[in-house]
Design an enzyme around this catalytic site. Structure first.
Site, PDB file in Angstrom:
ATOM      1  N   GLY A 159      -0.931   3.476  13.678  1.00 30.85           N
ATOM      2  CA  GLY A 159      -2.288   3.011  13.393  1.00 30.85           C
ATOM      3  C   GLY A 159      -3.144   3.051  14.648  1.00 30.85           C
ATOM      4  O   GLY A 159      -2.806   3.740  15.624  1.00 30.85           O
ATOM      5  N   ASP A 184      -1.383  -0.209   5.394  1.00 29.75           N
ATOM      6  CA  ASP A 184      -2.632  -0.955   5.203  1.00 29.75           C
ATOM      7  C   ASP A 184      -3.844  -0.103   4.838  1.00 29.75           C
ATOM      8  O   ASP A 184      -4.860  -0.644   4.420  1.00 29.75           O
ATOM      9  CB  ASP A 184      -2.955  -1.750   6.471  1.00 29.75           C
ATOM     10  CG  ASP A 184      -1.989  -2.907   6.664  1.00 29.75           C
ATOM     11  OD1 ASP A 184      -1.259  -3.224   5.718  1.00 29.75           O
ATOM     12  OD2 ASP A 184      -1.969  -3.484   7.764  1.00 29.75           O
ATOM     13  N   MET A 226       0.792  -7.613   1.268  1.00 26.69           N
ATOM     14  CA  MET A 226       0.515  -7.423   2.694  1.00 26.69           C
ATOM     15  C   MET A 226      -0.919  -6.955   2.943  1.00 26.69           C
ATOM     16  O   MET A 226      -1.584  -6.444   2.054  1.00 26.69           O
ATOM     17  CB  MET A 226       1.502  -6.444   3.286  1.00 26.69           C
ATOM     18  CG  MET A 226       2.760  -7.164   3.729  1.00 26.69           C
ATOM     19  SD  MET A 226       3.877  -6.063   4.561  1.00 26.69           S
ATOM     20  CE  MET A 226       4.804  -7.260   5.503  1.00 26.69           C
ATOM     21  N   ALA A 243      -5.168  -7.480 -12.729  1.00 25.05           N
ATOM     22  CA  ALA A 243      -5.203  -8.883 -12.287  1.00 25.05           C
ATOM     23  C   ALA A 243      -6.542  -9.529 -12.638  1.00 25.05           C
ATOM     24  O   ALA A 243      -7.579  -8.862 -12.671  1.00 25.05           O
ATOM     25  CB  ALA A 243      -4.981  -8.943 -10.780  1.00 25.05           C
TER      26      ALA A 243
END
Ligand code: F6P
Length: 381
Positions: A159, A184, A226, A243
């Site tokens: 990253g 991520d 995460m 959701a």
């Protein structure tokens, strides 16, 4: 006017083809392309508009072509193949990132070592944080170690932090290419990062299972995924699992009671409508899932449980997308190195693999797609 015979026209055409063929064989782009493919040892090359396959004889080290060519042409080809051989790429792996570099934890990587790894999670090279490499001294030592080990091209997967190190090594004369690898998805210069797809699919499967219990017991479930500073995993998982609420750090102002109140009202509205479960996907960056569950339960009287998925999201067999895109990005990085490029980052934008200057990439910022967020909330209503 002098008449040109058909024979003469044919011989002129032939000469153009011959010159064109030789130029093609000699073109530097062609050499680089072949050099990258050197590992395969066998070649198919166009010679005068025909494809000629050359096979490498492992015993004698000679090349044999299944096509009759003149001595001159064959010399040219052997010359090129020898050039490729000289530039034959040897691959080394540095274990534990910059930490391993400073400890000279460097191993040879051959196709045998990397065979049977494409379906494996984690990394055969391990990973570690390295404080020393953040210092100028550490970076200089890293560059010296690269030179001492004959490393003239480096591919750094990671990253932003890893890219900062890559940039320093490039400035110190080591040709370095960065490849985005993080679950991520929080690297601004690319729409894809290696690992994100696997993490999202892993979390999605787990959430589907939790939903089964949640529905059976008529509970509210909070699942924490995460993403300390980025809500991409939460947003994608939230949408993919339907959701009711999605909490991401990018739109969290730190006011937890306000967020909880919104969930409570949403949960009660849904119960009144007859909905028997309520799934909240919460990003790690928002956190507090257990205490949130307790407060929601006491405010609504509806049993509420929290699950933190944790490191399971960073393991497991990669999805097809991650396997294929990672392979493409790796090959792209090698192509860049073979073309003498340095301080570049490989990315994926608008449906294509591309590269840009690392500094340019690091200076970019990324926002969650507002439209995607809106749709996710709309679908959960
Ligand atoms: O950067 C990837 C990531 O998985 C984040 O989502 C998470 O916050 C962090 O790493 C966890 O790191 P560690 O395993 O070192 O706690």
């Amino acid at each position: 006017m002098k008449k040109i015979s058909i024979r003469r026209i044919f011989s002129l055409i032939l000469i153009v083809f011959v010159i064109g063929g030789v130029l093609y064989i000699n073109s530097p782009r062609y050499i680089i392309k072949r050099t990258v493919m050197w590992y395969e040892r066998d070649f198919t090359i166009p010679v005068f508009c025909k494809k000629v396959r050359f096979e490498y004889d492992r015993k004698t080290g000679n090349y044999t072509g299944k096509f009759k060519i003149s001595e001159h042409q064959s010399e040219k080809i052997i010359e090129k193949l020898d050039y490729c051989k000289e530039r034959g790429l040897k691959v080394k792996g540095i274990r534990k990132g910059y930490n391993g570099l400073l400890n000279e934890d460097i191993i040879d990587l051959t196709p045998t070592e990397t065979a049977d790894t494409i379906f494996r999670g984690g990394t055969i090279l391990f990973t570690a944080r390295c404080e020393e490499f953040k210092t100028e001294e550490g970076q200089k030592r890293g560059a010296e170690i690269c030179k001492a080990h004959g490393i003239d091209g480096l591919v750094v997967i990671g990253g932003d932090g890893s890219f900062q190190g890559a940039k320093k090594l490039a400035a110190l004369g080591i040709n370095t290419i960065a490849v985005p690898g993080t679950i991520d998805l929080d690297i601004a210069c690319t729409e894809y990062t290696i690992g994100f797809d696997t993490a999202v699919n892993t979390a999605m499967e787990a959430i589907d299972k939790i939903r089964d219990t949640s529905t059976s017991h008529e509970r509210c479930s909070i699942v924490e995924v995460m993403g300390r500073g980025a809500g991409y995993i939460a947003l994608w998982c939230g949408m993919a699992t339907g959701a009711e609420d999605i909490l991401i750090p990018e739109s969290f102002d730190g006011n937890l009671p306000k967020v909880e109140q919104q969930i409570i009202e949403h949960l009660l509205r849904n119960r009144a409508k007859g909905k028997t479960h309520h799934m909240v996907i919460n990003a790690e960056g928002v956190g507090h899932s257990y205490s949130m569950a307790k407060r929601i339960e006491s405010a609504t009287g509806i049993e509420t449980r929290a699950t933190i998925l944790g490191h399971m999201q960073r393991g497991g067999s990669p999805t097809a997308k991650d396997r294929v895109y990672a392979s493409m990005m790796g090959a792209y990085a090698v192509d860049l190195l073979c073309a003498g490029k340095t301080n570049r980052v490989v990315g994926y934008q608008n449906g294509r693999f591309m590269d840009m200057d690392i500094d340019e990439g690091l200076a970019m910022t990324k926002d969650i797609d507002e439209y995607q967020l809106q749709i996710a909330h709309l679908l959960g209503k």
